[in-house]
Design an enzyme around this catalytic site. Structure first.
Site, PDB file in Angstrom:
ATOM      1  N   GLY A 128      -3.489  23.296  -1.937  1.00  0.00           N
ATOM      2  CA  GLY A 128      -4.081  22.568  -0.820  1.00  0.00           C
ATOM      3  C   GLY A 128      -5.042  23.447  -0.037  1.00  0.00           C
ATOM      4  N   SER A 130      -9.267  23.111  -0.141  1.00  0.00           N
ATOM      5  CA  SER A 130     -10.465  22.444   0.380  1.00  0.00           C
ATOM      6  C   SER A 130     -10.107  21.227   1.232  1.00  0.00           C
ATOM      7  CB  SER A 130     -11.350  21.971  -0.773  1.00  0.00           C
ATOM      8  OG  SER A 130     -11.817  23.053  -1.512  1.00  0.00           O
ATOM      9  N   SER A 162      -5.858  19.309  -7.467  1.00  0.00           N
ATOM     10  CA  SER A 162      -5.559  18.867  -8.829  1.00  0.00           C
ATOM     11  C   SER A 162      -4.098  18.502  -9.005  1.00  0.00           C
ATOM     12  CB  SER A 162      -5.919  19.961  -9.837  1.00  0.00           C
ATOM     13  OG  SER A 162      -7.305  20.171  -9.824  1.00  0.00           O
ATOM     14  N   GLU A 245      -8.083  35.032  -9.912  1.00  0.00           N
ATOM     15  CA  GLU A 245      -8.409  33.711 -10.413  1.00  0.00           C
ATOM     16  C   GLU A 245      -9.755  33.723 -11.133  1.00  0.00           C
ATOM     17  OE1 GLU A 245      -8.844  30.879  -7.279  1.00  0.00           O
ATOM     18  OE2 GLU A 245      -9.796  29.451  -8.630  1.00  0.00           O
TER      19      GLU A 245
END
Lengths: 378, 369
Positions: A128, A130, A162, A245
């Site tokens: 969580g 953006s 997502s 990432e």
């Protein structure tokens, strides 16, 4: 003067053996159910089977249910899964982001509760981050958590989250204080997505699917023991993980299915397709080497954040180039009134609709170039 | 371990010594070198350190060390645009001599012909003829190494026995047309495929048919130029950063403008890609795996074009002059990206090979186990 140096080394025999094992497993899975590798990309059964073989959350120590293996080994498995277009949606974010974060900042209770489930493939996480008004400028998030007894009450809206409609929890970046500077008042909370006040709505994307979600949090209660790390340290915590990432294989293998289709169709295409295939092959080999070097640096305890940003920039631009190269050969066939090989036609169509997102997600090209150039001009 | 190992003490010492040499008076010397020039004092100093014969066994007349050391030497020389045949001597001609069991002539700069020459035997003597185009540094080298078919052999020739028509690449480095008309080699040896290459640690195809030396030299040349491109690209990045910091327009350094800063980031990205290519190039020199050299040269050549183009954009008009140092590197990037096969050449070869051998999972052909 500053130089970006990516440490480079060869794969060890043990790493090659791991690659052979996972390839054999994937061949079996594909033979049993080919649709698994061309579907939505989300399959809890597949994630569990990976978990039972010790190939999920590989870097999680054994005491928390993981395999206690190195980031390089996890990189090897991730590469194989991505190249095969295996369905990793049910565990990918939890494995890549949440598990390292829990290991580094989580409480002992949080680790004991969540890490074994992540490694088993039974607990997925959504990220969580953006919000409708906070994209690249992530520190401007407005989702707010206010103290309530021992816990917190959270309100706000998260987007591009997502699989939030399919997984159990989200790690939510929110503002816990507005008195300090923009970056200081942020914290991370683990939110139960089935708690009262959580409304998850799918967001339909260009390709017609909806793995993105909008998560509306309306006065949701979060227990005090679900704070991840320290109150006020959210920004710092996120920054440390974004580095890992960015240099990974998911930043240059997203369109591998298009390349694979082009190779398989090539005998029917004009000879010029061979040049396109050779260019892609060269970049895959180099990006593999660079990405491996970053995983190795992480294994050795370094944080190659700027290098990772540079590799993500190269990798995501390349992912789009694969689609545009393949597209021309498909289009040529169709202009000549000849059928386009079905696999190639489908891959070009699907990934034309997806590829624009690759240079946006996980740090846009522009953000990455700003990170790199700041380091250069420092 | 097949990459350039930055932690090896010998490699570190070599790098430091070369940098000390190249960054002081010799940089100015190399900078002043006219097109097709030969900075003799620089050659002498590098020769004294044994640099041009690194990676060639001492019993063959070389300086010892391995591929990692010779690759490092090529890279550092390129960072200073040293106009000398280090790669040609160490990685191509010297390697071919050693491969054939021949000794390297002491202290000599060596040119290397890639295309085979013709050979015939007359009264127990070998007689070599043929023309080769664009041979690096031939007019400055006393000796030239070539291959002749069949049976495949390596020959050492005197350039004094050739007709040499001087030429140059767009960087001004000598690329000469060399013609031998019934020349007698001063040494020659038939290659014995049964004798393994001592420099290959990890042969990928031990059952490989007869070695095609011409193709292997081309492949090694591609690997060598990939390594050199990375060195030059890193230097160009430095020059661009320096320029963006010091050049002021509209009252501030141009690097403060995001449009310019992002050009720097793209140049850095291309230089990182070239560094990845170096790893593959060094692996290919070690393992004799052509597909790795092909990948390296494809990406390095593409990166060379990107770096040169964007660097000139960053530098503006001053970069278009020979007063500024930039041209020493960008002209080499443009020349080197095409030498020993361009990106397109190697992509085409790689592509046709991958299409021919495709067996279901294209990924498995790219990352082998």
């Amino acid at each position: 003067m500053f130089r970006l140096t990516v440490p480079l080394a060869d794969e060890t025999e043990a790493e090659r053996a791991l690659r052979r094992e996972i390839r054999a497993f994937l061949a079996q899975e594909k033979a049993a159910d080919p649709d698994l590798f061309a579907g939505s990309g989300f399959d809890i059964g597949f994630s569990k089977r990976l978990g039972s073989r010790g190939w999920l959350g590989m870097t999680i120590p054994a005491e928390y249910g993981g395999a206690g293996r190195t980031p390089v080994e996890q990189f090897v498995v991730a590469e194989e899964l991505l190249a095969a277009r295996a369905p990793i949606g049910a565990h990918h974010a939890a494995e890549r982001q949440t598990a390292p974060m829990l290991l580094r900042f989580g409480t002992e209770d949080q680790r004991r509760r969540f890490l074994p489930q992540i490694a088993a493939g039974t607990a997925g996480f959504a990220l969580g981050m953006s919000e409708p008004d906070s994209g690249s400028d992530l520190a401007s998030v407005r989702t707010r958590a206010t103290p309530d007894g021992d816990g917190w009450r959270v309100s706000g809206t998260k987007v591009w989250t997502s699989w939030a409609d399919r997984v159990g929890h989200a790690v939510v970046l929110c503002r816990t204080s507005s008195e300090e500077t923009k970056h200081a008042g942020l914290s991370q909370l683990i939110v139960d997505l089935r708690a009262p006040g959580v409304d998850v709505r799918p967001i339909r994307t260009l390709d017609g699917t909806a793995h993105f979600c909008e998560v509306i949090l309306d006065d949701v209660t979060v227990p005090g023991d679900m704070v991840l790390g320290n109150i006020g340290d959210g920004w710092k915590q996120i920054g440390s993980e974004l580095a890992y990432e960015r240099g990974g294989p998911d930043r240059w293998l997203s369109t591998f299915a298009v390349y694979a289709a082009l190779v398989r169709a090539a005998p029917d295409l004009e000879p010029e397709a061979g040049v396109a295939i050779g260019r892609c092959a060269a970049w895959y080999r180099v990006l593999h080497t660079l990405s491996y070097g970053i995983a190795r640096a992480v294994t050795e305890g370094r944080e190659p954040a700027v290098e990772a940003a540079a590799v993500k920039d190269l990798g995501t631009v390349f992912e789009q180039r694969v689609v545009s190269l393949a597209r021309e050969f498909a289009a040529d066939r169709s202009a000549e009134g000849r059928p386009v090989p079905a696999e190639l036609a489908a891959a070009v169509r699907d990934f034309t609709l997806l590829a624009s997102g690759y240079t946006i997600r996980g740090g846009s090209t522009e953000v990455l170039r700003t990170i790199v150039s700041r380091e250069l001009l420092r | 371990m097949t990459g350039p190992d930055p932690t090896s003490a010998e490699a570190k010492a070599l790098e430091e010594a070369m940098r000390r040499l190249l960054s002081t008076r010799y940089d100015a010397l190399a900078a002043r070198a006219t097109d097709r020039g030969w900075p003799e004092p620089l050659w002498d100093s590098l020769a004294e350190m044994g640099v041009p014969w690194l990676g060639i066994a001492e019993e063959r007349g070389g300086s010892g060390g391995g591929v990692a050391e010779s690759a490092l030497a090529v890279r550092v020389a390129a960072e200073y645009a040293a106009p000398l045949p280090i790669a040609e001597t160490a990685l191509l001609a010297g390697w071919a001599l050693a491969r054939a069991g021949l000794a390297v002539p002491e202290g000599a700069a060596l040119a290397c012909a890639i295309e085979p020459l013709r050979v015939r035997e007359h009264a127990g003597e070998l007689i070599v003829s043929g023309a080769v185009r664009d041979v690096g540094w031939a007019s400055h080298c006393e000796y030239l190494v070539a291959v002749c078919p069949t049976p495949e052999r390596v020959v050492l020739l005197r350039t004094a026995d050739a007709r040499i028509e001087p030429g140059a690449n767009i960087a001004g480095e000598p690329r000469d047309h060399v013609t031998f008309d019934r020349a007698r080699p001063i040494a020659s040896a038939v290659l014995d495929p049964a004798v393994p290459d001592p420099t290959v640690l990890d042969p990928t195809e031990p059952d490989m048919a007869e070695p095609d030396m011409a193709d292997r030299l081309l492949t090694r040349g591609a690997a060598a130029r990939s390594i050199a491109i990375s060195g030059a690209a890193d230097r160009v990045l430095d020059l661009c950063v320096e320029h963006a910091r010091t050049r002021r327009q509209f009252g501030k350094p141009i690097g403060a403008f995001q449009a310019v800063a992002h050009l720097l980031a793209r140049i850095a990205g291309a230089s990182v890609a070239a560094q990845g290519a170096v790893a593959l190039a060094v692996q290919s020199l070690h393992s004799d795996d052509m597909s790795l050299a092909a990948a390296a040269k494809t990406v390095a050549s593409e990166a060379a074009g990107t770096v040169a183009e964007l660097a000139h954009q960053v530098h503006g008009a001053i970069g278009m002059t020979r007063e500024h140092d930039l041209h020493r590197y960008t002209r080499r990037l443009w020349a080197w990206r095409d030498e020993y096969g361009s990106d397109r050449y190697w992509a085409r070869r790689t592509g046709s090979e991958l299409i021919d051998t495709a067996a279901g999972e294209p990924w498995h052909d790219l990352v082998r186990t």
